[in-house]
Scaffold this motif. Structure first.
Motif, PDB file in Angstrom:
ATOM      1  N   ALA A   1      39.235  36.901  31.467  1.00 32.60           N
ATOM      2  CA  ALA A   1      39.932  37.244  32.712  1.00 32.60           C
ATOM      3  C   ALA A   1      39.725  36.193  33.794  1.00 32.60           C
ATOM      4  CB  ALA A   1      39.476  38.610  33.214  1.00 32.60           C
TER       5      ALA A   1
ATOM      6  N   LEU B   1      39.564  40.681  27.592  1.00 32.08           N
ATOM      7  CA  LEU B   1      39.569  40.912  29.040  1.00 32.08           C
ATOM      8  C   LEU B   1      38.225  40.554  29.665  1.00 32.08           C
ATOM      9  CD1 LEU B   1      41.505  44.308  29.221  1.00 32.08           C
ATOM     10  CD2 LEU B   1      42.302  42.108  30.071  1.00 32.08           C
TER      11      LEU B   1
ATOM     12  N   ALA C   1      42.411  43.325  35.347  1.00 31.93           N
ATOM     13  CA  ALA C   1      41.765  43.103  34.053  1.00 31.93           C
ATOM     14  C   ALA C   1      40.409  43.794  33.882  1.00 31.93           C
ATOM     15  CB  ALA C   1      41.592  41.598  33.826  1.00 31.93           C
ATOM     16  N   GLN C   2      39.613  43.879  34.943  1.00 29.38           N
ATOM     17  CA  GLN C   2      38.228  44.329  34.753  1.00 29.38           C
ATOM     18  C   GLN C   2      37.915  45.588  35.559  1.00 29.38           C
ATOM     19  OE1 GLN C   2      36.080  40.562  35.431  1.00 29.38           O
ATOM     20  NE2 GLN C   2      36.086  40.212  33.233  1.00 29.38           N
TER      21      GLN C   2
ATOM     22  N   TYR D   1      46.732  38.681  28.360  1.00 28.40           N
ATOM     23  CA  TYR D   1      45.546  38.897  27.529  1.00 28.40           C
ATOM     24  C   TYR D   1      45.919  39.532  26.188  1.00 28.40           C
ATOM     25  CZ  TYR D   1      43.551  37.489  31.874  1.00 28.40           C
ATOM     26  OH  TYR D   1      43.275  36.765  33.002  1.00 28.40           O
TER      27      TYR D   1
ATOM     28  N   ASN E   1      49.043  43.299  31.693  1.00 29.01           N
ATOM     29  CA  ASN E   1      48.059  42.553  30.883  1.00 29.01           C
ATOM     30  C   ASN E   1      48.674  41.778  29.728  1.00 29.01           C
ATOM     31  OD1 ASN E   1      45.584  42.831  32.145  1.00 29.01           O
ATOM     32  ND2 ASN E   1      45.157  44.800  31.207  1.00 29.01           N
TER      33      ASN E   1
ATOM     34  N   SER F   1      39.051  39.842  38.713  1.00 29.29           N
ATOM     35  CA  SER F   1      38.058  39.452  37.702  1.00 29.29           C
ATOM     36  C   SER F   1      36.814  38.859  38.361  1.00 29.29           C
ATOM     37  CB  SER F   1      38.659  38.418  36.739  1.00 29.29           C
ATOM     38  OG  SER F   1      38.893  37.204  37.419  1.00 29.29           O
TER      39      SER F   1
END
Length: 222
Positions: A47, A43, A197-198, A23, A20, A175
């Protein structure tokens, strides 16, 4: 199962593990400009987006001045280049085998990303992934006029390999914006992965066909 001929796979968080750093660097650059924002919010908001657009959206969301977006983006770009010089980049678990198996089955593999081509190439060089061995083409934000969730990158990938029917295309990413991109292109399969990211509850909002731990699990579907 659907006869998938083309896989369009996101890079960071989907095929590439870069912790990451993008970000984290966005967060740093925004906060150094006098704002206060946490990584979690970055994020959720940013993202998968092209990064100037992502920073603009973030500023809008936190009530910041959108005119700050360009100087923050320029600072972010310099910081990211520095971060990548020293970063250990590795494939997400099982990804390299998965790519080689897909290629062995004569499926086309396109890596796509909201990064610039320079940053994307830096990642590929670190991984020592080679065109025509691990993947067939790289398509970045630099190659299109509209970034995700516009389907432009996927449509360009289809054009490159003379695939006219989007039902033959799989789009995977970590994402919501990746899944929206796939749906906007009419892809036959959209896959969200939990390696980036998610989280699951974020990704479920986009209603992908599957949510997998990593992209290598897609082998069981294909």
């Amino acid at each position: 199962m659907k006869n998938i001929e083309l896989l369009v796979l996101d890079m960071a968080g989907t095929t590439v593990d870069e912790d990451n750093v993008v970000y984290k660097t966005v967060t740093e650059a925004v906060n150094e400009h006098g704002y206060q924002v946490g990584l979690e919010q970055v994020l959720i908001t940013c993202a998968g987006m092209e990064k100037l657009e992502a920073i603009t959206s973030l500023l809008k969301e936190i009530g910041g001045n959108e005119e700050d977006a360009l100087p923050i983006f320029e600072k972010f770009s310099v910081k990211l280049k520095d971060a990548y010089q020293n970063l250990e980049v590795k494939p997400i678990n099982g990804t390299e085998d998965f790519l080689l198996k897909m290629k062995a089955q004569d499926k086309k593999v396109v890596l796509n990303t909201g990064y610039t081509s320079e940053i994307a190439q830096q990642l590929l060089d670190k991984l020592q992934w080679k065109e025509n061995i691990h993947f067939d083409a790289l398509i970045t934000a630099d190659d299109v006029s509209e970034s995700r969730p516009s389907p432009e990158m996927i449509l360009l990938a289809m054009k490159k390999f003379n695939i006219n029917n989007p039902e033959l295309v799989l789009k995977a990413g970590d994402s919501v914006i990746d899944i929206e991109e796939g749906k906007n292109a009419g892809c036959g399969l959209t896959i969200a992965v939990l390696s980036g990211a998610q989280n699951r509850s974020e990704l479920e909002k986009a209603e992908p066909d599957y949510i997998l731990n990593t992209i290598s699990e897609a082998e069981n579907i294909l």
